[in-house]
Design a protein around this motif. Sequence first.
Motif, short mmCIF file in Angstrom:
data_model
loop_
_atom_site.label_atom_id
_atom_site.label_comp_id
_atom_site.label_asym_id
_atom_site.label_seq_id
_atom_site.Cartn_x
_atom_site.Cartn_y
_atom_site.Cartn_z
N GLU B 128 0.17 -2.08 5.49
CA GLU B 128 -0.53 -1.54 4.32
C GLU B 128 0.48 -0.97 3.33
OE1 GLU B 128 -3.56 -2.16 4.06
OE2 GLU B 128 -4.16 -2.55 6.13
N LYS B 129 0.05 -0.80 2.09
CA LYS B 129 0.92 -0.23 1.06
C LYS B 129 0.29 1.01 0.42
CE LYS B 129 3.40 -3.00 -1.50
NZ LYS B 129 3.72 -3.99 -2.55
N ASN B 130 -0.99 1.23 0.67
CA ASN B 130 -1.69 2.39 0.10
C ASN B 130 -2.38 3.12 1.23
OD1 ASN B 130 -1.52 2.07 -3.00
ND2 ASN B 130 -2.01 0.02 -2.24
N LEU B 131 -1.88 4.31 1.52
CA LEU B 131 -2.26 4.99 2.75
C LEU B 131 -2.24 6.49 2.53
CD1 LEU B 131 -0.53 4.15 6.13
CD2 LEU B 131 -0.26 6.42 5.19
N ILE B 132 -3.14 7.18 3.19
CA ILE B 132 -3.07 8.64 3.22
C ILE B 132 -2.95 9.04 4.68
CG2 ILE B 132 -4.38 10.78 2.88
CD1 ILE B 132 -5.65 9.50 0.41
N MET B 133 -2.03 9.95 4.98
CA MET B 133 -1.98 10.49 6.33
C MET B 133 -2.27 11.98 6.28
SD MET B 133 0.84 10.29 9.33
CE MET B 133 0.55 11.23 10.85
N VAL B 134 -3.16 12.43 7.15
CA VAL B 134 -3.45 13.85 7.24
C VAL B 134 -3.09 14.30 8.65
CG1 VAL B 134 -5.90 13.29 7.62
CG2 VAL B 134 -5.27 15.60 6.96
N THR B 135 -2.31 15.35 8.75
CA THR B 135 -1.80 15.82 10.03
C THR B 135 -2.47 17.14 10.38
OG1 THR B 135 0.31 14.78 9.54
CG2 THR B 135 0.30 16.41 11.29
N ALA B 249 -11.04 8.58 -3.66
CA ALA B 249 -11.40 8.26 -5.05
C ALA B 249 -10.20 8.40 -5.98
CB ALA B 249 -12.54 9.16 -5.52
N ILE B 250 -9.21 9.16 -5.58
CA ILE B 250 -8.04 9.37 -6.44
C ILE B 250 -6.97 8.31 -6.21
CG2 ILE B 250 -6.21 11.02 -7.08
CD1 ILE B 250 -9.26 11.78 -7.59
N THR B 251 -6.64 8.05 -4.93
CA THR B 251 -5.52 7.13 -4.71
C THR B 251 -5.94 5.80 -4.09
OG1 THR B 251 -4.85 7.91 -2.50
CG2 THR B 251 -3.98 9.12 -4.39
N ASP B 252 -7.21 5.64 -3.74
CA ASP B 252 -7.75 4.34 -3.29
C ASP B 252 -6.90 3.71 -2.19
OD1 ASP B 252 -9.19 1.98 -3.12
OD2 ASP B 252 -8.33 1.10 -4.93
N PRO B 253 -6.79 4.40 -1.03
CA PRO B 253 -6.00 3.85 0.07
C PRO B 253 -6.78 2.77 0.83
CG PRO B 253 -7.05 5.88 0.76
CD PRO B 253 -7.42 5.68 -0.69
N SER B 254 -6.08 1.86 1.50
CA SER B 254 -6.78 0.94 2.39
C SER B 254 -7.01 1.57 3.76
CB SER B 254 -6.02 -0.37 2.52
OG SER B 254 -4.68 -0.12 2.82
N VAL B 255 -6.19 2.56 4.09
CA VAL B 255 -6.32 3.18 5.41
C VAL B 255 -5.97 4.67 5.33
CG1 VAL B 255 -3.97 2.50 6.09
CG2 VAL B 255 -5.65 2.97 7.86
N ILE B 256 -6.71 5.47 6.08
CA ILE B 256 -6.43 6.90 6.20
C ILE B 256 -6.08 7.16 7.67
CG2 ILE B 256 -7.38 9.24 6.06
CD1 ILE B 256 -9.21 8.22 3.80
N VAL B 257 -4.89 7.70 7.89
CA VAL B 257 -4.39 7.93 9.25
C VAL B 257 -4.53 9.41 9.58
CG1 VAL B 257 -2.41 7.74 10.79
CG2 VAL B 257 -2.71 6.07 8.94
N ILE B 258 -5.15 9.71 10.70
CA ILE B 258 -5.32 11.10 11.13
C ILE B 258 -4.40 11.36 12.32
CG2 ILE B 258 -6.97 12.83 11.96
CD1 ILE B 258 -9.15 11.31 10.49
N GLY B 259 -3.48 12.31 12.15
CA GLY B 259 -2.53 12.61 13.21
C GLY B 259 -2.45 14.10 13.48
N GLY B 260 -1.42 14.50 14.22
CA GLY B 260 -1.27 15.91 14.59
C GLY B 260 -1.94 16.21 15.91
N GLY B 261 -1.66 17.40 16.46
CA GLY B 261 -2.17 17.78 17.77
C GLY B 261 -3.68 17.65 17.92
#
Lengths: 309, 309
Positions: B128-135, B249-261
Amino acid sequence: MEYCFGVDIGGTTVKMGLFMIEGKLLEKWEIKTRTEQEGEAILPDVADSLNQKMEEKKLGKEQVSGIGIGIPAPVNAEGIVQNTANLGWGYKEVRKEMEDLTQMKVAVGNDANMAALGEMWLGAGKGEKNLIMVTLGTGVGGGVIVNGQPVVGAHGAGGEIGHICVNYEEEDHCGCGNRGCLEQYASATGITRLAGKRLKADDAPSSLRDRKLSAKAVFDELKKGDKIAEEIVEEFGTYLGHALANLAAITDPSVIVIGGGVSKAGDILLKYVEKAFKERAFFANEDTRLVLAMLGNDAGICGAAKLIL
Amino acid sequence: MEYCFGVDIGGTTVKMGLFMIEGKLLEKWEIKTRTEQEGEAILPDVADSLNQKMEEKKLGKEQVSGIGIGIPAPVNAEGIVQNTANLGWGYKEVRKEMEDLTQMKVAVGNDANMAALGEMWLGAGKGEKNLIMVTLGTGVGGGVIVNGQPVVGAHGAGGEIGHICVNYEEEDHCGCGNRGCLEQYASATGITRLAGKRLKADDAPSSLRDRKLSAKAVFDELKKGDKIAEEIVEEFGTYLGHALANLAAITDPSVIVIGGGVSKAGDILLKYVEKAFKERAFFANEDTRLVLAMLGNDAGICGAAKLIL
């Protein structure tokens, strides 16, 4: 490569501009947008008009860097649109078709992103590389610039600022089908809606009761000192300023440009939005500047021209 | 240029990895982070350790593309940090110092952005090239990738997802000084806080009443069918899912990755977040995938390595 063209295709007219590549707008003109028969004439009309301009100015293709085009629809990184509400087009490979028609280099972007890019290049965000532009018109549009480039996104739908939810309690629906979108509070239509609700809430005297409601009427009466008009603008400013504070935490812009018809209210609008922004901005974003757009209807052709450079 | 290094500097340890440039992690190791005396030994220690590794592997500088470094602080586009909470550094030109120490090409980024880049390169967002990751850890961190590049922003503070306001009625303060930040609901600490408030609200029976409260305890009891634990996870999921819908709605990612403990709770966490996301996502973002992170603690070295390529 001294020149380039910027083209802003709207549902009624196509605006065009001839630019020097260092940013001087030499000439602008417009033609009618012929949307009939699935808009099949639009791109050939644009190509003809640009060719005529090049003959008139005695410009050869080797002097022109290319053609940037803004479209009122999501556009992906390959210059392809899937659908347009106002142009008659379904799936269309805009960049490829225009390159075939003109034998010049073409770049295509979403019109709201082009307006943001235009303000960055020649307007209120001149010299900046990280900018958000929010356009308050009939709806709320947005363009996000990160490191000098518009945020296109995976579906060409980056910068849909009007459709972030700012009120999860809202019961009225937005045009998009959701409830509580920023557009329901910060567009011209949204401000009129807030005004209507406020006036109905009680019998408090207001000069707005004697006028046809509109966003302009609300700002006009605020400037004359009407207290109810002020309450309405405070509500608008709170929704917009808080939303912009959240956006700033995501893309960390140095400047936020507010444009569109509603922004003609001027500095007084900025005052109410800034107050709410500062209340909620993350500390790293506290010095982000909020400014009014400077280019008006030329923002689109300016940004489109910048896109090709 | 077959190799590169990824370095993830944390407050306790520095993680390092030797990669093939096509994405194979050959070896990873760590050293202690010596934060005493304003952290002056940290970069020389890293340089020594990388030099040793090159000797051990008989690698010449001409075979190494460079060194990517992740830092737990805002980093600007020139690789400069203004301040760090955990390393002892004040203003520091990290890129320049490291280039002087190693005579190799260096790139520096924020650690949360590096984790996002790592998941994009070799993990849950591969291809992917458009992604958000939240930790979701002690706090809530974020990294936003647009068109393959991390969003750095004007102050190096892009992607501060933990500090968007999701509840304007909140009375408790976040560590940042604001009220209603996502971090107050979606971090491990935040979930524990929600649990404490829910248990105090009434006497409803819950197996959580017999345990030391923690985010892990809440998810453990949810898996055993505890209804109060489910209410708490629903509240967490609603705040996070709605916030992610706004980000999309702001950055239009193809995937959102959820990480962290917190994400170790697994697919059951995803279920509650996805439900809220889909309720509020703008139609263009409805097919955005929500997925769990795959690289764990290696995400930072992977992303740092990718940054230099």
